[in-house]
Each structure stands twice: as structure tokens, then as C-alpha cells.
Motif scaffolding. Structure first.
Motif, short mmCIF file in Angstrom:
data_model
loop_
_atom_site.label_atom_id
_atom_site.label_comp_id
_atom_site.label_asym_id
_atom_site.label_seq_id
_atom_site.Cartn_x
_atom_site.Cartn_y
_atom_site.Cartn_z
N GLY A 14 0.74 -1.38 0.37
CA GLY A 14 0.32 -0.37 -0.03
C GLY A 14 1.16 1.22 0.10
N GLN A 15 2.17 0.79 0.42
CA GLN A 15 3.45 2.45 0.12
C GLN A 15 2.93 3.15 -1.17
OE1 GLN A 15 6.64 1.38 1.98
NE2 GLN A 15 7.82 3.39 0.34
N GLN A 16 3.29 4.08 -1.36
CA GLN A 16 2.50 4.92 -2.65
C GLN A 16 4.40 5.48 -3.10
OE1 GLN A 16 0.79 8.54 -2.53
NE2 GLN A 16 -0.25 7.78 -3.85
N PHE A 17 4.93 5.45 -4.15
CA PHE A 17 5.74 5.56 -4.63
C PHE A 17 5.20 6.84 -6.42
CE2 PHE A 17 4.80 1.84 -6.58
CZ PHE A 17 5.57 2.16 -8.17
N GLN A 18 6.65 7.26 -6.56
CA GLN A 18 6.66 8.18 -7.21
C GLN A 18 7.97 7.71 -8.88
OE1 GLN A 18 5.83 12.35 -7.51
NE2 GLN A 18 4.05 12.06 -5.74
N ALA A 19 8.24 7.66 -9.90
CA ALA A 19 8.84 7.64 -10.57
C ALA A 19 8.61 8.74 -11.43
CB ALA A 19 8.85 6.28 -11.18
N THR A 20 9.53 8.91 -12.72
CA THR A 20 9.45 9.53 -13.88
C THR A 20 9.99 8.64 -15.09
OG1 THR A 20 10.32 11.43 -12.44
CG2 THR A 20 10.58 12.20 -14.83
N LEU A 21 9.24 9.16 -16.08
CA LEU A 21 9.13 8.66 -17.38
C LEU A 21 10.86 9.22 -18.01
CD1 LEU A 21 6.10 8.41 -19.51
CD2 LEU A 21 7.35 6.74 -18.02
N ASN A 22 11.78 8.62 -18.17
CA ASN A 22 12.97 8.56 -19.03
C ASN A 22 13.11 8.90 -20.46
OD1 ASN A 22 14.32 8.55 -16.91
ND2 ASN A 22 15.76 6.15 -17.16
N ASP A 23 11.88 7.86 -21.30
CA ASP A 23 11.15 8.33 -22.41
C ASP A 23 9.98 8.53 -22.85
OD1 ASP A 23 13.94 7.88 -23.64
OD2 ASP A 23 13.83 5.70 -22.93
N GLY A 24 9.11 8.57 -23.76
CA GLY A 24 8.16 8.95 -24.24
C GLY A 24 7.53 7.39 -24.71
N ILE A 43 3.28 0.32 -3.87
CA ILE A 43 3.32 -1.42 -3.30
C ILE A 43 2.19 -2.14 -3.40
CG2 ILE A 43 4.89 -3.12 -2.18
CD1 ILE A 43 6.59 -0.37 -2.06
N VAL A 44 1.81 -3.48 -4.00
CA VAL A 44 1.00 -3.77 -4.21
C VAL A 44 1.22 -5.15 -3.58
CG1 VAL A 44 0.08 -2.98 -5.38
CG2 VAL A 44 1.02 -5.04 -5.97
N ALA A 45 2.66 -5.64 -3.34
CA ALA A 45 3.26 -6.99 -2.75
C ALA A 45 4.01 -6.89 -2.29
CB ALA A 45 2.82 -8.20 -3.45
N THR A 57 5.84 -6.36 -5.52
CA THR A 57 4.63 -5.96 -6.72
C THR A 57 5.20 -4.65 -7.12
OG1 THR A 57 4.14 -8.03 -7.05
CG2 THR A 57 3.08 -6.14 -8.68
N LEU A 58 5.43 -3.79 -8.02
CA LEU A 58 5.05 -2.26 -7.94
C LEU A 58 4.01 -1.66 -9.06
CD1 LEU A 58 8.59 -0.94 -7.92
CD2 LEU A 58 6.82 -1.19 -6.15
N ARG A 59 2.49 -1.21 -8.60
CA ARG A 59 1.57 -0.60 -9.74
C ARG A 59 1.75 0.12 -9.83
NH1 ARG A 59 -3.25 -3.36 -8.32
NH2 ARG A 59 -2.29 -5.65 -8.93
N PHE A 60 1.62 1.11 -11.03
CA PHE A 60 1.53 1.96 -11.18
C PHE A 60 0.03 2.87 -12.16
CE2 PHE A 60 6.25 1.87 -12.55
CZ PHE A 60 6.44 2.65 -12.09
N PRO A 72 -5.14 8.24 -15.56
CA PRO A 72 -5.59 7.43 -14.83
C PRO A 72 -4.52 5.95 -15.89
CG PRO A 72 -7.85 7.15 -15.74
CD PRO A 72 -6.84 8.73 -15.88
N ILE A 73 -3.82 5.16 -15.39
CA ILE A 73 -3.02 4.25 -15.86
C ILE A 73 -2.80 2.52 -15.38
CG2 ILE A 73 -1.70 5.86 -17.18
CD1 ILE A 73 0.54 5.07 -15.15
N LYS A 74 -2.40 1.78 -15.84
CA LYS A 74 -2.54 0.79 -15.38
C LYS A 74 -1.19 -0.20 -15.75
CE LYS A 74 -4.97 -3.62 -14.63
NZ LYS A 74 -6.37 -4.35 -14.96
N ALA A 75 -0.25 0.04 -15.37
CA ALA A 75 1.09 -0.64 -15.51
C ALA A 75 1.59 -1.45 -14.40
CB ALA A 75 1.73 0.47 -16.10
N MET A 76 2.65 -2.19 -14.82
CA MET A 76 2.83 -2.77 -13.22
C MET A 76 4.80 -3.03 -13.95
SD MET A 76 0.84 -5.92 -11.76
CE MET A 76 1.37 -6.26 -10.60
N ILE A 77 5.06 -3.20 -12.89
CA ILE A 77 7.06 -3.59 -12.89
C ILE A 77 7.03 -5.00 -12.78
CG2 ILE A 77 9.41 -3.81 -12.00
CD1 ILE A 77 9.01 -0.04 -11.55
N THR A 78 7.24 -5.51 -13.57
CA THR A 78 7.32 -7.02 -13.17
C THR A 78 8.78 -7.37 -13.28
OG1 THR A 78 8.06 -7.68 -16.51
CG2 THR A 78 5.49 -7.61 -15.87
N GLY A 79 9.88 -6.98 -13.60
CA GLY A 79 11.29 -7.81 -13.33
C GLY A 79 12.11 -6.29 -12.55
#
Length: 90
Positions: A14-24, A43-45, A57-60, A72-79
Motif C-alpha cells: 500500500g506504500q505510495q511511490f513516484q517515478a519519472t519517465l526517461n522516454d516517452g 506497492i501491492v505485494a 510488486t509495483l503497480r502504477f 489513470p493508467i494501469k502498468a506494473m514492473i514485472t522484474g
């Protein structure tokens, strides 16, 4: 790029985090997210293991454009791996 370091030892579900896109990026619906767009996620897991092999598991969930508009977007870091991880696959 993450704005702050996320350490699996201290991270909580449940912890919130932020990131910035390096590329479009172009979303499935055709919406363009330009370089420098801020992403907001949670953080969802959190599966921390004492031997150091932790998994997060990080969900944007939102993109904040430079004009302040939230999308609103739906994306996850998978590795992601440390360069020193012998099991990392690049």
C-alpha cells in the motif's frame, strides 16, 4: 526512474511511490505520455525474505502530465534486478 529508493526490507503493502519517465510512452488507447511525465504507484505485494531474496510488486495507477492533468493508467514492473544478482537475466 524512481524518485526515491524502494528497499524491500522497509517497503510496505500500500506504500505510495513516484517515478519519472526517461522516454516517452504511447498507451494502448493512443494517449502519449512524454518524457518527464511523473507516474504515481503503490506497492501491492511485499514478500521480504531474510536471506535477501525479496520480491516487490509495483503497480502504477496514475500519470501526472506537466500541465498537472492526471491520467489513470494501469502498468506494473514485472522484474528488476541488482547488477550484482547472479540470477539476473539482462
Amino acid at each position: 526512474m524512481l524518485k526515491d529508493t524502494i528497499d524491500a526490507k522497509d517497503a510496505r503493502d500500500g506504500q505510495q511511490f513516484q517515478a519519472t519517465l526517461n522516454d516517452g510512452v504511447t498507451l494502448k488507447n493512443g494517449q502519449e505520455l512524454p518524457r518527464g511525465t511523473d507516474l504515481v504507484g503503490k506497492i501491492v505485494a511485499d514478500q521480504a525474505h531474510p536471506n535477501g531474496n525479496s520480491k516487490l510488486t509495483l503497480r502504477f495507477t496514475q500519470a501526472r502530465l506537466k500541465d498537472g492533468k492526471m491520467i489513470p493508467i494501469k502498468a506494473m514492473i514485472t522484474g528488476a534486478y541488482s547488477q550484482s544478482d547472479p540470477e539476473a537475466q539482462y
